[in-house]
Design a protein around this motif. Structure first.
Motif, PDB file in Angstrom:
ATOM      1  N   PRO A  87       0.828  -1.224   0.000  1.00 15.23           N
ATOM      2  CA  PRO A  87       0.000   0.000   0.000  1.00 15.23           C
ATOM      3  C   PRO A  87       0.856   1.265   0.000  1.00 15.23           C
ATOM      4  O   PRO A  87       2.021   1.241   0.383  1.00 15.23           O
ATOM      5  N   LEU A  88       0.246   2.354  -0.443  1.00 18.65           N
ATOM      6  CA  LEU A  88       0.987   3.611  -0.575  1.00 18.65           C
ATOM      7  C   LEU A  88       0.039   4.771  -0.294  1.00 18.65           C
ATOM      8  O   LEU A  88      -1.080   4.809  -0.813  1.00 18.65           O
ATOM      9  N   LEU A  89       0.476   5.695   0.556  1.00 19.77           N
ATOM     10  CA  LEU A  89      -0.344   6.868   0.870  1.00 19.77           C
ATOM     11  C   LEU A  89       0.255   8.103   0.223  1.00 19.77           C
ATOM     12  O   LEU A  89       1.410   8.437   0.480  1.00 19.77           O
ATOM     13  N   LEU A 123      -4.985  -2.986  -7.444  1.00 22.17           N
ATOM     14  CA  LEU A 123      -5.945  -2.795  -6.348  1.00 22.17           C
ATOM     15  C   LEU A 123      -5.486  -1.656  -5.431  1.00 22.17           C
ATOM     16  O   LEU A 123      -6.271  -0.772  -5.062  1.00 22.17           O
ATOM     17  N   ASN A 124      -4.213  -1.665  -5.072  1.00 20.76           N
ATOM     18  CA  ASN A 124      -3.696  -0.616  -4.187  1.00 20.76           C
ATOM     19  C   ASN A 124      -3.820   0.765  -4.816  1.00 20.76           C
ATOM     20  O   ASN A 124      -4.208   1.731  -4.163  1.00 20.76           O
ATOM     21  N   GLY A 127      -7.336   1.782  -4.744  1.00 19.72           N
ATOM     22  CA  GLY A 127      -7.692   2.173  -3.362  1.00 19.72           C
ATOM     23  C   GLY A 127      -7.220   3.589  -3.081  1.00 19.72           C
ATOM     24  O   GLY A 127      -7.934   4.402  -2.479  1.00 19.72           O
ATOM     25  N   LEU A 128      -6.008   3.891  -3.559  1.00 19.87           N
ATOM     26  CA  LEU A 128      -5.450   5.242  -3.414  1.00 19.87           C
ATOM     27  C   LEU A 128      -6.317   6.260  -4.169  1.00 19.87           C
ATOM     28  O   LEU A 128      -6.684   7.309  -3.632  1.00 19.87           O
ATOM     29  N   LYS A 130      -9.406   6.052  -4.962  1.00 23.38           N
ATOM     30  CA  LYS A 130     -10.704   6.191  -4.275  1.00 23.38           C
ATOM     31  C   LYS A 130     -10.562   7.106  -3.059  1.00 23.38           C
ATOM     32  O   LYS A 130     -11.364   8.008  -2.850  1.00 23.38           O
ATOM     33  N   ARG A 131      -9.519   6.880  -2.264  1.00 19.03           N
ATOM     34  CA  ARG A 131      -9.356   7.651  -1.031  1.00 19.03           C
ATOM     35  C   ARG A 131      -9.168   9.134  -1.307  1.00 19.03           C
ATOM     36  O   ARG A 131      -9.746   9.973  -0.614  1.00 19.03           O
ATOM     37  N   TYR A 184     -14.153  -0.601  -9.535  1.00 22.12           N
ATOM     38  CA  TYR A 184     -13.977   0.609  -8.711  1.00 22.12           C
ATOM     39  C   TYR A 184     -14.749   1.778  -9.325  1.00 22.12           C
ATOM     40  O   TYR A 184     -15.258   2.643  -8.622  1.00 22.12           O
TER      41      TYR A 184
HETATM   42  N1  UDP Z   1      -4.710   1.632  -0.442  1.00 23.83           N
HETATM   43  C1  UDP Z   1      -3.497   2.271  -0.666  1.00 23.83           C
HETATM   44  N2  UDP Z   1      -3.441   3.626  -0.517  1.00 23.83           N
HETATM   45  C2  UDP Z   1      -4.515   4.380  -0.162  1.00 23.83           C
HETATM   46  C3  UDP Z   1      -5.746   3.723   0.046  1.00 23.83           C
HETATM   47  C4  UDP Z   1      -5.804   2.343  -0.108  1.00 23.83           C
HETATM   48  O1  UDP Z   1      -2.497   1.644  -0.990  1.00 23.83           O
HETATM   49  O2  UDP Z   1      -4.388   5.582  -0.058  1.00 23.83           O
HETATM   50  C5  UDP Z   1      -4.783   0.180  -0.597  1.00 23.83           C
HETATM   51  C6  UDP Z   1      -5.309  -0.511   0.630  1.00 23.83           C
HETATM   52  O3  UDP Z   1      -4.224  -0.914   1.448  1.00 23.83           O
HETATM   53  C7  UDP Z   1      -6.084  -1.700   0.099  1.00 23.83           C
HETATM   54  C8  UDP Z   1      -6.373  -1.353  -1.344  1.00 23.83           C
HETATM   55  O4  UDP Z   1      -5.731  -0.117  -1.602  1.00 23.83           O
HETATM   56  O5  UDP Z   1      -5.269  -2.860   0.116  1.00 23.83           O
HETATM   57  C9  UDP Z   1      -7.834  -1.221  -1.649  1.00 23.83           C
HETATM   58  O6  UDP Z   1      -8.344  -0.197  -0.825  1.00 23.83           O
HETATM   59  P1  UDP Z   1      -9.893  -0.046  -0.542  1.00 23.83           P
HETATM   60  O7  UDP Z   1     -10.071   1.091   0.399  1.00 23.83           O
HETATM   61  O8  UDP Z   1     -10.637   0.023  -1.819  1.00 23.83           O
HETATM   62  O9  UDP Z   1     -10.289  -1.443   0.079  1.00 23.83           O
HETATM   63  P2  UDP Z   1     -10.196  -1.983   1.567  1.00 23.83           P
HETATM   64  O10 UDP Z   1      -8.992  -1.384   2.215  1.00 23.83           O
HETATM   65  O11 UDP Z   1     -11.462  -1.544   2.174  1.00 23.83           O
HETATM   66  O12 UDP Z   1     -10.093  -3.453   1.360  1.00 23.83           O
END
Ligand code: UDP
Ligand code: NAD
Ligand code: UDP
Length: 343
Positions: A87-89, A123-124, A127-128, A130-131, A184
């Motif tokens: 994961p990466l923020l 996926l990561n 997720g990033l 989306k956030r 997504y």
């Molecule tokens: N993720 C990430 N950076 C972010 C937000 C999410 O790397 O800023 C990763 C998070 O660790 C997860 C993936 O993206 O493994 C999917 O995130 P999501 O929020 O969609 O799903 P959840 O964490 O609810 O499974």
């Protein structure tokens, strides 16, 4: 749903969707995963030149610092050594997701890692996206069509892919990445874009990555025979990297999700390609036939009508125009700057 301005993105993450004053003229904050690679580094050059702030995220599996070194010291440029499987923020407006080895030699090297990069890595990054409310662009591939039964390939074609073959880690990995991207989009409202890239060549390709254009060019320069796999009658369509980068940027800035084929419709057999390489580098270069690899697609040529119509895009650089630019770069890297033309 927050309004998206293609020049400004969604603005700062905690702005409640309002773009803070002053951000407008500063350009976008853009992540390019795989930005130290071949295509990524050319994209980074264009984004930086446009005035955007670029963060390159790369684990240097096939990428090289040399590809982006000319931006070191530029406050608009940042390089992070990071594996997208973790994961990466970050806080950004756009994500160009390119991280993934592209040459068959590289992606077959550790197939499980290739799948993880395509699935968990994508996926990561989704997720990033989306956030932080960023727009996300996936660089998918013509390989999602497998060994196509439709020719040329349109985006509506679902493909002919072997799920258990040696190429599956890449083909099926990218197909799953496309699925994740659309899920997504539908499920979380993430703004997404999908590009299906066809064979691309140009300066900064890895010299020994096993892809056909890099192999032939390096072989001709080194006075080695050009290795044609199989009977050499299989076809590919070769796109120069600057055309691809233009297409990727138009796709990101435009209003259409895709998928879009991005490729040059000019179709060549491998024997014809060998001939163009001979004409460009060395008319006396020999050809050597080798057994072909498993699951090698017989034909590949993009139908680009969708990109033409909706993105106003089409390739401008023919193989005969693009190849010399790549040869110049390979010559310098193989023989060193001072011995250009030497052997
Ligand atoms: N993720 C990430 N950076 C972010 C937000 C999410 O790397 O800023 C990763 C998070 O660790 C997860 C993936 O993206 O493994 C999917 O995130 P999501 O929020 O969609 O799903 P959840 O964490 O609810 O499974
Ligand atoms: P490349 O191998 O030069 O670049 C890929 C980059 O991703 C490299 O810098 C590599 O170090 C990095 N990377 C790989 N795995 C990673 C991981 N787990 N975490 C972080 N970084 C990682 O390849 P390219 O030709 O520049 O391809 C870029 C993208 O375009 C890829 O996604 C590829 O699948 C796609 N594509 C390329 C072509 C082509 O002909 N070049 C065709 C179709 C699709
Ligand atoms: N190929 C070849 N000689 C080489 C490398 C590749 O004839 O030295 C052929 C390969 O069998 C395939 C085509 O060139 O039919 C394109 O291969 P590449 O690995 O560049 O990309 P692919 O489109 O298969 O992903």
């Amino acid at each position: 749903q927050r309004a998206y301005n293609p020049r400004v993105g969604f603005g700062a993450v905690n702005s409640g969707g309002k773009i803070p004053l002053g951000l407008k003229r500063k350009g976008l904050r853009i992540v390019v995963t795989g930005g130290a690679g071949f295509v990524g580094s050319h994209l980074v050059d264009r984004l930086i030149a446009r005035g955007d702030s670029v963060i390159v995220v790369d684990n240097f599996f096939t990428g090289r610092k040399e590809n982006v070194m000319h931006h070191f010291g530029n406050p608009n440029f940042e390089l992070i050594r990071h594996d997208v499987v973790e994961p990466l923020l970050l806080e950004v407006d756009q994500i160009y997701h390119l991280a993934c080895p592209a040459s068959p030699v590289h992606y077959k090297f550790n197939p499980v890692k290739t799948i993880k990069t395509n699935v968990v890595g994508t996926l990561n990054m989704l997720g990033l996206a989306k956030r932080v409310g960023a727009r996300f662009l996936l660089t998918s591939t013509s390989e999602v069509y497998g060994d196509p039964l439709q020719h040329p390939q349109k985006e509506t074609y679902w493909g002919n892919v072997n799920p258990i073959g040696v190429r599956s880690c890449y083909d099926e990995g990218k197909r799953t990445a496309e699925t994740l991207t659309m899920d997504y989009h539908r499920g979380a409202g993430v703004e997404v874009r999908i590009a299906r890239i066809f064979n691309t060549y140009g300066p900064r390709m890895c010299i020994d990555d096993g892809r056909v254009v890099s192999n032939f060019v390096a072989q001709a320069l080194r006075k080695e025979p050009l290795t044609v796999y199989g009977d050499g009658k299989q076809t590919r369509s070769f796109q120069f990297v600057s055309d691809l980068v233009e297409g990727l940027m138009r796709l990101m800035e435009g209003e259409h999700v895709g998928p879009f084929n991005l490729g040059n419709p000019g179709e060549f057999t491998m024997l014809e390609l060998a001939q163009v390489v001979q004409e460009t580098i060395d008319p006396n270069a020999k050809i050597e036939f080798r057994p072909n690899t498993e699951d090698d697609p017989h034909k590949r040529k993009p139908d680009i009508s969708r990109a033409k119509e909706l993105l106003g895009w089409e390739p401008k650089v023919s193989l005969r125009k693009g190849l010399p630019k790549m040869v110049k770069d390979f010559r310098q890297r193989i023989f060193g700057d001072h011995k250009e033309g030497g052997a």
